[in-house]
Design an enzyme around this catalytic site. Sequence first.
Site, short mmCIF file in Angstrom:
data_model
loop_
_atom_site.label_atom_id
_atom_site.label_comp_id
_atom_site.label_asym_id
_atom_site.label_seq_id
_atom_site.Cartn_x
_atom_site.Cartn_y
_atom_site.Cartn_z
N ALA A 111 0.71 -1.25 0.11
CA ALA A 111 0.04 0.04 0.24
C ALA A 111 0.78 1.13 0.05
O ALA A 111 0.32 2.43 0.16
CB ALA A 111 -0.89 -0.03 1.11
N ASN A 180 2.80 -5.10 7.12
CA ASN A 180 3.28 -5.42 6.01
C ASN A 180 4.31 -4.35 5.39
O ASN A 180 5.58 -4.31 4.85
CB ASN A 180 2.66 -6.17 4.88
CG ASN A 180 2.04 -7.42 5.32
OD1 ASN A 180 2.86 -8.27 6.33
ND2 ASN A 180 0.81 -7.81 5.25
N HIS A 210 -0.49 6.43 5.58
CA HIS A 210 1.00 6.09 6.01
C HIS A 210 1.79 7.35 5.71
O HIS A 210 1.55 7.69 4.61
CB HIS A 210 1.47 4.91 5.18
CG HIS A 210 0.67 3.69 5.40
ND1 HIS A 210 0.94 2.75 6.51
CD2 HIS A 210 -0.24 2.94 4.53
CE1 HIS A 210 -0.06 1.64 6.45
NE2 HIS A 210 -0.57 1.82 5.28
#
Length: 259
Positions: A111, A180, A210
Amino acid sequence: MLRVGLIGCGAMGSVVARELEAGTVDGAVLTGVLDPEVDHRLGVADLDSLLSEADVVVEAAGHGALRDCGVAVREAGTDLLVVSVGALADEALESQLRQAEGGRLLLCTGAIGGFDILRAAMMFGPLDDVSITSTKPAAALVRPWMDETMRDGLAAGSAPVTVFDGVARMACERFPESANVTATLSLATIGFDRVRVRMVGDPEATRVRHVVSASGTAGTYELSFENAASPDNPRTSAVTAYSVLRALTDLRPPAVSFL
């Protein structure tokens, strides 16, 4: 034609399977699905059956599946595309997967991105600091090991709650379904024991955010990503399945390469 085997057909794997069957990845075909809990028309009974018809195997079933199957996939001479990169925080497993001879070990970027510029910066000179702050819907970060105050803050609070602040290796152990991207960032830069991680649960968040920060000899970098959460698994970003598909596209000989 690139023959793709899939381990795991859950929230993310089912999207990968659906898109491959729809022809989304030109020049790739789904040849088998290994998931004892899902009745898929291309379902196979065991790993050997999956490997017999695959050039690349996508692991989309979690840390346990990677531990159980990863080395065998590579030793069979088949490329392995890892989605559960957080499992490599286990030093023994990372070593086993790296040392296995045969097919290639490929890590899905998931992502987030920007690894190209960070790796270029590391070639110029050392990166001194790398950190990532991941903010997710509060309920998605509740874990059994949390104390009652933290669980209540996530479940019924009205303000963001920092549930973890430490190194990447520990983040991957405590949030195996959510870290991850942290693991991929660590492997691409300065390692699990130096990358700093903050995990934040926000009751107002509807997306997964993020923010990556890095600094070193080459410069200072800040990369921000805000992704829609998977409708079937709010602990992960919906775009992750399409990152797998993009990776499979890149395994085909392209007309144009982004290097």
